[in-house]
Design an enzyme around this catalytic site. Structure first.
Site, mmCIF file in Angstrom:
data_model
loop_
_atom_site.group_PDB
_atom_site.id
_atom_site.type_symbol
_atom_site.label_atom_id
_atom_site.label_comp_id
_atom_site.label_asym_id
_atom_site.label_seq_id
_atom_site.Cartn_x
_atom_site.Cartn_y
_atom_site.Cartn_z
ATOM 1 N N GLU A 104 0.806 -1.215 0.000
ATOM 2 C CA GLU A 104 0.000 0.000 0.000
ATOM 3 C C GLU A 104 0.848 1.278 0.000
ATOM 4 O OE1 GLU A 104 -4.167 -1.411 1.905
ATOM 5 O OE2 GLU A 104 -2.554 -1.153 3.327
ATOM 6 N N GLU A 117 -4.846 -9.749 0.094
ATOM 7 C CA GLU A 117 -5.626 -9.619 1.323
ATOM 8 C C GLU A 117 -7.088 -9.849 0.961
ATOM 9 O OE1 GLU A 117 -4.983 -5.992 3.524
ATOM 10 O OE2 GLU A 117 -2.809 -6.061 3.215
#
Length: 1008
Positions: free
Chosen positions: A458, A525
């Protein structure tokens, strides 16, 4: 090299490692072959863990500037344990934030600036004497993990500086050592330039949180080792090459031996020198291959001899032959399409934070193996070296992720806004970012468990991260490269070898897979396991066999990040963000684990274990089909156990051999005794695969897979109840009396108010319609209270608009009809029918209405005295389950207590439900109580010490009241718990309850 240290380094992008030893492999080394073969503790390593003197300062201006000086008095300082976090040892405070930077709202800064008012400084001092075996030898110090930047002095002399919290920093101490006692001083800063690169979703700590040790090396030493076990395209021929970097005096020769698990010699070779560089090559025919299913490791012994022909160093290096590659857009291990059945794993302990122990790691690795989890992503930093050793040995695939996350620099409250994103395309950030990649690769490169390098997490996208990806490929073509962030900027699509997305819905994944994709897909994820979650996981695992390019995913995440704290009365509880007065904070968002922080299994693990099974068992009345979806494992290591149950009671159990080759299936007939019961009722065939022999992760007899088949033989006929009923019509109450029981109804209350068997009153609070469940974390993320909050009100207040009595010689029926202020068309009618034996039949009917939001639950709920706390279920279990999380549950008779039904979610919420309830008994210690049985369709039931509203209004377990009742909730339906994400994803439609649909359910209350 020495230099003058400066605080300016903390914000200087070009200074992140001063006087550090170059990053190198994490191999062990010994002075003799005997020591190497026995894997005894390294004599050339001396731990400095333990008690250190310590002084805490809130910022650099308040620190003890000259504390490192040889004669500076530190005896009066406090103490701190190394390894450990400063904030968990009585200094400062822990802070939990997810995406935002921890100083947000306190400081208006941009990278590489750091806060000056709040930058905690830990001043550490350790006194030590050089061990005798290290005297007159080079001595180094290794810091395995320090957060986030630190300076080192020895005996008043500056040694070096380092950033990067999660890879080792090492320095040579030899020039600074003195005879006798030495003073080691370390100054640790929580904030540095590196803090902008460490915005992971975790608690913000600082300090020396991994091992610290001195080490020395022999006169000739392998300072770095790169072992490359490679396979040809047939996977039958192995080539083992190794590159060695040497330091020290002249060498005469290097010999090597490769031995198998039994210590038998497989191959040998001598090292060769070319242009001052040493290497070796050996060939192995038909090597045993490494995989998570069969983690076969050879051991390579490298022996160094000095010019006198003396053996001076032996390096034992574990070696796994495996080939991981991308073929026809599919990731393959040893030629077979791999499916990652993974989790993301933080290093965490509820008392010690990320300073976890070997015992913690052993518990974790065994837990993964026992629950069919074959892969781990090291979210979002390199882990301790011991973890990779365990993954090599036990067999777990690893995505090794570098220490990089800059979430708060480009995403604010969910919106993508990368105007000041780092590192982006900013060349000034390239060196510091690349250093983290190099440190990870150099340390971890020899671990066969690592299949994929990850560029971090991220951090958006850009040239800097693309360059990291290309670096990985250039130095290690044996592995693939992962990076999810290109999803937000396709200009840098080449950064990742696979399409990797977070929390994509199953429909979105299918869309990608059906549009001629260029890359295989993994969910780096998915299934955000926050609180009572993981509903609908089967929708993802169903894709595994449907689409070859779907290659699995990694649940977020493995373990809750909650910390032990004491409430105002001295009672310990597990705390989350904000409980330490930390602001800003993201509160309970740190509790996403399928394992609780105290390393107890969450009930969610039941679903994970089932859906991640490599062996699918599909029984019928006569046999069982075994689908072996493993890549390399025959089921011959397991025995098939099968059993037959009637109404939950076991009739027969037996075992048989059931060998099935990988990637194939077989059908095995089940033999039953001739005289086995054929009585009417419900039958269940259960099958399981259990280990034949002990393994390193479980004992013989451990169940790794199961499947069941339920069928009905006619229907059970209930004999009509005999006896007489006496009905007493009062002005307010109607009492129905039998031989030794009384059932009483109140027109004023509008409900059943007494159920008294032989003098034992069972109703502590009358039954009432219930439409609300205590909101789960996922419900909160979806704003369930906003969308469906009117059902909360409807559950608290109703108006009984009709009361009817019907009497006959064999039964008495009392009907209550309720209206609700939220909508004039909604109506619930509950009919109680009392029989002469004291049984009470309950039928609850719901008449729906248009333009109303979804119902969380449609149920009848009442209280019984708390002494009735012993439960026996014939239902789906043993762990809690919901309509969208019941795949892993099995039908059976289970026993527990009411307090055990309150799952250990850190924030109180709905928990403890069971689907497929045929019957549940609620009893006291003497075995008296009531039994609730389904009539027609199975029920959903919850037996809890608390009402939905008590749970709803508590933010912590300690806020719940003392237990005074057992709350019985009998539901026709409850919505699923969801889990695609916890910030807005709804429960899937088929697991919702629509308010415009009429519903009814029935059950029987009987005495026990």
């Amino acid at each position: 090299m020495t230099t003058t240290p400066s605080l300016n380094w903390l914000t200087d992008l070009n200074v992140f490692a001063v006087n550090t030893v170059p990053a190198h492999s994490d191999h062990f080394y010994y002075e003799t072959l005997t020591e190497a073969k026995s894997a005894s503790p390294m004599k050339m390593r001396h731990e400095l863990n333990g008690d250190w003197k310590f002084y805490y300062s809130i910022n650099p201006d308040h620190r003890r500037v000259n504390f490192f000086e040889k004669d500076y008095p530190c005896a009066g300082w406090g103490d701190i344990t190394v390894p450990g976090h400063i904030q968990l040892q009585g200094y400062g405070q822990p802070q939990y934030v997810n995406t935002m930077y921890p100083w947000d709202g306190h400081n208006e800064i941009r990278p590489p600036e750091i806060p000056t008012d709040h930058n905690p400084v830990g001043s550490y001092v350790k006194y030590f004497n050089v061990p005798a075996n290290m005297e007159n030898k080079p001595v180094y110090i290794s810091f395995q993990g320090v957060e986030s930047a630190f300076y080192v002095w020895l005996n008043g002399e500056f040694v070096g500086y380092s950033e990067d919290s999660f890879t080792p920093a090492e320095f040579e101490l030899t020039p600074f050592l003195t005879e006798g006692e030495n003073k080691l001083a370390v100054e640790v800063y929580q904030r540095s330039t590196g803090s902008w690169l460490e915005d992971q979703d975790f608690w913000r700590f600082s300090g020396i949180f991994r091992d610290v040790y001195l080490y020395t090396v022999p006169e000739i030493h392998i300072s770095d080792l790169h072992v490359r076990p490679e396979l040809d395209s047939t996977f039958l021929k192995g080539t083992l090459t190794a590159d060695l970097k040497l330091q020290g005096s002249a060498i005469s020769k290097i010999t090597t031996e490769l031995v198998d698990k039994n210590g038998e010699l497989i191959a040998s070779a001598n090292g060769e020198e070319t242009d001052g560089k040493w290497s070796l090559t050996m060939f192995v025919d038909h090597p045993q291959l490494w995989s998570a299913e069969n983690p076969y490791l050879y051991k390579l012994f490298i022996q160094l001899y000095n010019e006198s022909g003396q053996l001076v160093e032996v390096v034992p290096q574990k070696v796994g032959f495996r080939r991981f590659e991308l073929v026809d857009k599919i990731m393959r291990l040893n030629g077979e399409r791999i499916v990652f059945k993974g989790v993301n794993r933080h290093e965490f302990n509820p008392r010690h934070g990320r300073a976890i122990t070997k015992e913690d790691m052993l518990w974790d690795i065994k837990t993964l193996k026992r629950h069919n989890i074959n892969a781990v992503r090291t979210s979002h930093y390199p882990n301790q070296s011991y973890w990779y050793e365990l993954c090599d040995e036990y067999g777990v695939y690893v995505i090794d992720e570098m220490n990089l996350e800059t979430h708060g620099s480009w995403q604010k409250m969910g919106a993508v806004e990368p105007s000041w994103n780092v590192p982006g395309n900013k060349p000034e950030w390239q060196k510091i970012v690349m250093d983290r990649a190099i440190s990870m690769v150099e340390r971890d490169k020899n671990h066969p468990s690592i299949l994929i390098w990850s560029c971090g997490n991220e951090s958006y996208a850009g040239e800097v991260i693309l360059n990291v990806s290309n670096y990985f490929r250039s130095v290690d073509p044996s592995r693939l490269v992962h990076y999810e962030g290109v999803f937000h900027n396709r200009d840098y699509n080449d950064t990742s070898d696979m399409e990797s997305r977070m929390y994509a819905k199953p429909a979105d994944i299918e869309k990608y897979l059906t549009e001629n994709p260029e890359k295989p897909y993994i969910s780096c994820e998915y299934m955000h396991a926050m609180g009572n979650s993981l509903g609908g996981m089967y929708k993802y695992t169903d894709l595994e066999q449907k689409y070859p390019l779907y290659q699995g995913g990694f649940i977020w995440d493995y373990i809750d990040q909650s910390i032990y704290k004491k409430d105002r009365y001295g009672n310990e509880y597990l705390a989350y963000g904000g409980d330490f007065d930390d602001r800003p904070t993201d509160y309970g968002f740190c509790t996403n684990g399928i394992v609780y922080a105290n390393r107890e299994l969450s009930p969610k693990m039941q679903e994970v274990k089932f859906l991640y099974q490599d062996f699918k068992l599909l029984p019928d009345r006569k046999g069982v089909t075994i689908k072996n979806e493993s890549l390399f494992s025959n089921t011959e290591d397991y025995e098939l156990e099968y059993s037959l149950f009637h109404e939950g009671e076991e009739l027969y159990r037996n075992t048989l051999a059931a060998p099935v080759e990988p990637q194939s299936e077989g059908y095995f007939e089940l033999t039953w005794p001739i005289n086995i019961s054929t009585a009417n009722g419900e039958y269940c065939v259960q099958t399981s695969l259990k280990l034949k022999e002990n393994t390193v992760w479980a004992k013989a007899g451990y169940e790794i897979a199961f499947g069941q088949y339920v069928y009905q033989v006619d229907s059970k006929e209930l004999a009509p109840a005999k006896g007489e009923l006496l009905v007493a019509h009062g002005d307010v109450n109607i009492g129905v009396h039998g031989k030794d029981f009384t059932v009483m109804f109140s027109k004023q209350v509008g409900s059943l108010v007494s159920l008294n068997y032989a003098g034992r009153e069972m109703i502590a609070l009358p039954p009432a319609p219930l439409f609300w469940r205590a909101t789960t974390d996922n419900d909160r993320g979806y704003a369930q209270s906003y969308h469906s909050g009117l059902w909360y009100a409807a559950s608290l207040a109703r108006k009984c608009v009709d009361f009817q009595v019907e009497e006959s010689s064999s039964q008495v029926s009392i009907a209550f009809t309720y209206h609700f202020s939220i909508n004039s068309e909604i109506e619930v009618k509950t009919v109680y029918t009392v029989y002469p034996d004291g049984n009470v039949h309950v039928k609850s009917s719901y008449k729906g209405a248009e333009n109303l939001p979804q119902l969380p639950i449609f149920a009848v709920s009442f209280k019984v005295p708390a002494d009735y706390n012993q439960l026996e279920w014939y239902a789906m279990g043993p762990e809690e389950n919901y309509s969208d999380r019941a795949m892993g549950a099995r039908l059976g008779i289970f026993k527990n207590q009411v307090t055990e039904n309150l799952s250990g979610y850190v924030m109180p919420q709905e928990s403890g439900n069971r689907t497929g309830v045929r019957r549940v008994s609620v009893m006291n210690q003497a075995g008296h109580g009531i039994k609730i049985s389904s009539v027609g369709n199975p029920l959903e039931c919850n037996l809890s010490p608390y009402t939905a509203f008590e749970l709803e209004n508590a933010q912590h377990v300690y806020e719940l009241p003392n237990v005074h009742y057992t709350v019985v909730t009998v539901a026709g339906r409850q919505m699923g718990v969801g889990g695609d994400d916890s910030w807005g994803a709804p429960v899937h439609d088929e697991h919702l309850i629509k308010a415009n649909e009429d519903m009814q359910f029935e059950f029987m209350i009987q005495r026990v």
